[in-house]
Design a protein around this motif. Sequence first.
Motif, PDB file in Angstrom:
ATOM      1  N   ILE A  86       6.177 -16.001 -18.682  1.00 11.70           N
ATOM      2  CA  ILE A  86       5.899 -16.274 -20.100  1.00 11.70           C
ATOM      3  C   ILE A  86       5.486 -17.729 -20.285  1.00 11.70           C
ATOM      4  O   ILE A  86       4.538 -18.041 -21.017  1.00 11.70           O
ATOM      5  CB  ILE A  86       7.116 -15.926 -20.983  1.00 11.70           C
ATOM      6  CG1 ILE A  86       7.381 -14.420 -20.946  1.00 11.70           C
ATOM      7  CG2 ILE A  86       6.889 -16.387 -22.429  1.00 11.70           C
ATOM      8  CD1 ILE A  86       8.686 -14.007 -21.613  1.00 11.70           C
ATOM      9  N   MET A  87       6.183 -18.631 -19.612  1.00 10.00           N
ATOM     10  CA  MET A  87       5.849 -20.047 -19.719  1.00 10.00           C
ATOM     11  C   MET A  87       4.404 -20.288 -19.280  1.00 10.00           C
ATOM     12  O   MET A  87       3.643 -20.974 -19.968  1.00 10.00           O
ATOM     13  CB  MET A  87       6.829 -20.867 -18.875  1.00 10.00           C
ATOM     14  CG  MET A  87       6.708 -22.391 -19.044  1.00 10.00           C
ATOM     15  SD  MET A  87       5.261 -23.220 -18.354  1.00 10.00           S
ATOM     16  CE  MET A  87       5.299 -22.679 -16.659  1.00 10.00           C
ATOM     17  N   HIS A  88       3.993 -19.704 -18.143  1.00  4.69           N
ATOM     18  CA  HIS A  88       2.614 -19.911 -17.681  1.00  4.69           C
ATOM     19  C   HIS A  88       1.602 -19.288 -18.639  1.00  4.69           C
ATOM     20  O   HIS A  88       0.519 -19.847 -18.834  1.00  4.69           O
ATOM     21  CB  HIS A  88       2.436 -19.375 -16.263  1.00  4.69           C
ATOM     22  CG  HIS A  88       2.960 -20.298 -15.218  1.00  4.69           C
ATOM     23  ND1 HIS A  88       2.488 -21.585 -15.049  1.00  4.69           N
ATOM     24  CD2 HIS A  88       3.935 -20.139 -14.287  1.00  4.69           C
ATOM     25  CE1 HIS A  88       3.130 -22.176 -14.062  1.00  4.69           C
ATOM     26  NE2 HIS A  88       4.023 -21.325 -13.586  1.00  4.69           N
ATOM     27  N   ARG A  89       1.938 -18.157 -19.230  1.00  4.56           N
ATOM     28  CA  ARG A  89       1.036 -17.572 -20.239  1.00  4.56           C
ATOM     29  C   ARG A  89       0.875 -18.527 -21.411  1.00  4.56           C
ATOM     30  O   ARG A  89      -0.234 -18.743 -21.907  1.00  4.56           O
ATOM     31  CB  ARG A  89       1.581 -16.217 -20.716  1.00  4.56           C
ATOM     32  CG  ARG A  89       0.597 -15.461 -21.602  1.00  4.56           C
ATOM     33  CD  ARG A  89       1.210 -14.189 -22.165  1.00  4.56           C
ATOM     34  NE  ARG A  89       2.273 -14.509 -23.090  1.00  4.56           N
ATOM     35  CZ  ARG A  89       3.423 -13.828 -23.206  1.00  4.56           C
ATOM     36  NH1 ARG A  89       3.670 -12.773 -22.444  1.00  4.56           N
ATOM     37  NH2 ARG A  89       4.323 -14.190 -24.084  1.00  4.56           N
ATOM     38  N   MET A  90       1.991 -19.116 -21.860  1.00  2.31           N
ATOM     39  CA  MET A  90       1.934 -20.024 -23.001  1.00  2.31           C
ATOM     40  C   MET A  90       1.174 -21.310 -22.685  1.00  2.31           C
ATOM     41  O   MET A  90       0.585 -21.916 -23.579  1.00  2.31           O
ATOM     42  CB  MET A  90       3.355 -20.336 -23.496  1.00  2.31           C
ATOM     43  CG  MET A  90       4.017 -19.137 -24.160  1.00  2.31           C
ATOM     44  SD  MET A  90       5.780 -19.404 -24.551  1.00  2.31           S
ATOM     45  CE  MET A  90       5.634 -20.543 -25.953  1.00  2.31           C
ATOM     46  N   GLU A  91       1.163 -21.730 -21.419  1.00  2.00           N
ATOM     47  CA  GLU A  91       0.416 -22.940 -21.081  1.00  2.00           C
ATOM     48  C   GLU A  91      -1.057 -22.635 -20.797  1.00  2.00           C
ATOM     49  O   GLU A  91      -1.844 -23.542 -20.588  1.00  2.00           O
ATOM     50  CB  GLU A  91       1.052 -23.666 -19.893  1.00  2.00           C
ATOM     51  CG  GLU A  91       0.770 -23.059 -18.556  1.00  2.00           C
ATOM     52  CD  GLU A  91       1.194 -23.933 -17.377  1.00  2.00           C
ATOM     53  OE1 GLU A  91       1.492 -25.128 -17.583  1.00  2.00           O
ATOM     54  OE2 GLU A  91       1.208 -23.404 -16.261  1.00  2.00           O
ATOM     55  N   GLY A  92      -1.420 -21.350 -20.789  1.00  2.00           N
ATOM     56  CA  GLY A  92      -2.812 -20.972 -20.569  1.00  2.00           C
ATOM     57  C   GLY A  92      -3.175 -20.745 -19.119  1.00  2.00           C
ATOM     58  O   GLY A  92      -4.350 -20.609 -18.784  1.00  2.00           O
ATOM     59  N   ASP A  93      -2.182 -20.666 -18.229  1.00  2.00           N
ATOM     60  CA  ASP A  93      -2.428 -20.385 -16.818  1.00  2.00           C
ATOM     61  C   ASP A  93      -2.218 -18.877 -16.609  1.00  2.00           C
ATOM     62  O   ASP A  93      -1.197 -18.433 -16.086  1.00  2.00           O
ATOM     63  CB  ASP A  93      -1.470 -21.207 -15.948  1.00  2.00           C
ATOM     64  CG  ASP A  93      -1.794 -21.113 -14.467  1.00  2.00           C
ATOM     65  OD1 ASP A  93      -2.656 -20.284 -14.090  1.00  2.00           O
ATOM     66  OD2 ASP A  93      -1.180 -21.854 -13.683  1.00  2.00           O
ATOM     67  N   TYR A  94      -3.202 -18.094 -17.028  1.00  2.00           N
ATOM     68  CA  TYR A  94      -3.036 -16.648 -17.146  1.00  2.00           C
ATOM     69  C   TYR A  94      -2.896 -15.943 -15.797  1.00  2.00           C
ATOM     70  O   TYR A  94      -2.104 -15.014 -15.672  1.00  2.00           O
ATOM     71  CB  TYR A  94      -4.193 -16.069 -17.974  1.00  2.00           C
ATOM     72  CG  TYR A  94      -4.267 -16.717 -19.340  1.00  2.00           C
ATOM     73  CD1 TYR A  94      -3.266 -16.504 -20.276  1.00  2.00           C
ATOM     74  CD2 TYR A  94      -5.313 -17.571 -19.690  1.00  2.00           C
ATOM     75  CE1 TYR A  94      -3.309 -17.115 -21.525  1.00  2.00           C
ATOM     76  CE2 TYR A  94      -5.366 -18.177 -20.930  1.00  2.00           C
ATOM     77  CZ  TYR A  94      -4.361 -17.950 -21.846  1.00  2.00           C
ATOM     78  OH  TYR A  94      -4.397 -18.564 -23.075  1.00  2.00           O
ATOM     79  N   GLY A  95      -3.627 -16.381 -14.801  1.00  2.00           N
ATOM     80  CA  GLY A  95      -3.504 -15.777 -13.474  1.00  2.00           C
ATOM     81  C   GLY A  95      -2.114 -16.000 -12.888  1.00  2.00           C
ATOM     82  O   GLY A  95      -1.518 -15.087 -12.299  1.00  2.00           O
ATOM     83  N   ASN A  96      -1.594 -17.199 -13.030  1.00  2.00           N
ATOM     84  CA  ASN A  96      -0.261 -17.524 -12.537  1.00  2.00           C
ATOM     85  C   ASN A  96       0.805 -16.729 -13.310  1.00  2.00           C
ATOM     86  O   ASN A  96       1.804 -16.295 -12.740  1.00  2.00           O
ATOM     87  CB  ASN A  96      -0.004 -19.030 -12.652  1.00  2.00           C
ATOM     88  CG  ASN A  96       0.984 -19.540 -11.637  1.00  2.00           C
ATOM     89  OD1 ASN A  96       1.458 -18.818 -10.764  1.00  2.00           O
ATOM     90  ND2 ASN A  96       1.311 -20.810 -11.755  1.00  2.00           N
ATOM     91  N   SER A  97       0.565 -16.538 -14.586  1.00  2.00           N
ATOM     92  CA  SER A  97       1.476 -15.727 -15.395  1.00  2.00           C
ATOM     93  C   SER A  97       1.588 -14.314 -14.824  1.00  2.00           C
ATOM     94  O   SER A  97       2.684 -13.783 -14.636  1.00  2.00           O
ATOM     95  CB  SER A  97       0.981 -15.676 -16.842  1.00  2.00           C
ATOM     96  OG  SER A  97       1.791 -14.817 -17.619  1.00  2.00           O
ATOM     97  N   LYS A  98       0.452 -13.720 -14.513  1.00  2.00           N
ATOM     98  CA  LYS A  98       0.463 -12.363 -13.953  1.00  2.00           C
ATOM     99  C   LYS A  98       1.178 -12.322 -12.606  1.00  2.00           C
ATOM    100  O   LYS A  98       1.892 -11.372 -12.303  1.00  2.00           O
ATOM    101  CB  LYS A  98      -0.967 -11.830 -13.813  1.00  2.00           C
ATOM    102  CG  LYS A  98      -1.611 -11.471 -15.129  1.00  2.00           C
ATOM    103  CD  LYS A  98      -3.007 -10.937 -14.872  1.00  2.00           C
ATOM    104  CE  LYS A  98      -3.670 -10.477 -16.131  1.00  2.00           C
ATOM    105  NZ  LYS A  98      -5.001  -9.912 -15.873  1.00  2.00           N
ATOM    106  N   TYR A  99       0.987 -13.359 -11.807  1.00  2.00           N
ATOM    107  CA  TYR A  99       1.678 -13.438 -10.520  1.00  2.00           C
ATOM    108  C   TYR A  99       3.188 -13.356 -10.736  1.00  2.00           C
ATOM    109  O   TYR A  99       3.880 -12.587 -10.064  1.00  2.00           O
ATOM    110  CB  TYR A  99       1.325 -14.740  -9.791  1.00  2.00           C
ATOM    111  CG  TYR A  99       2.218 -15.002  -8.591  1.00  2.00           C
ATOM    112  CD1 TYR A  99       1.949 -14.407  -7.364  1.00  2.00           C
ATOM    113  CD2 TYR A  99       3.343 -15.818  -8.703  1.00  2.00           C
ATOM    114  CE1 TYR A  99       2.782 -14.623  -6.268  1.00  2.00           C
ATOM    115  CE2 TYR A  99       4.179 -16.037  -7.618  1.00  2.00           C
ATOM    116  CZ  TYR A  99       3.894 -15.439  -6.405  1.00  2.00           C
ATOM    117  OH  TYR A  99       4.729 -15.653  -5.333  1.00  2.00           O
TER     118      TYR A  99
END
Length: 198
Positions: A86-99
């Motif tokens: 969730i944190m990575h999604r909120m920072e805009g790092d969408y690929g890392n969020s999915k990981y």
Amino acid sequence: MAWTEAVEKLWNMLRDHRPSLYPMEEWDDLHDIRISKLPQEGLDSRALSNAKAVKAGLHLLNESLEASHKLSQELHTPLGSYWHAIMHRMEGDYGNSKYWFRQGGAHPVGDALQAAAKARVQSYAAEAFGSDSLKNRLDKLVSGPSWDPYLFVDIVEQQVTVVQNEQAEELLTELQWVEIKLLVQYSFQQTGGHSLEL
């Protein structure tokens, strides 16, 4: 003040704040200090790990990505991976969020989140989002058998980077808020706490 009472007090300060899909700074610096000082005396090792998860979630409610990230990186559990995602999604790092969502797997709050999403999406008119593609993705999200965090990442990315529709922003912010609140409540219950008022 004991862990349970301290978390409840802080929860009551934060629970109505809807963090942005793409926050730029903390909502309230004092809340970060309050979160870091939550007392953890008397918690066993399992509860201590879950206490970090509670703190990571409270930091996300406060839009404090760096503080949340530091805690979620220390949690080598599915719950920690979910907060990390969730944190990575909120920072805009969408690929890392999915990981990190893949690392966490399905989560027990998924059914409640799916039901909440379905009710909220259906309350909007089809033309409200200014994008047929975004609307189609939202319809797919809520028609599935369970919550799809990967699809939600794609929807948030499309809204933040392309569509930028005010009503879509409102809806997705609401869904993110529900997601975080359900996860904070789940994390808190894993520390021995009871249900928090949502």
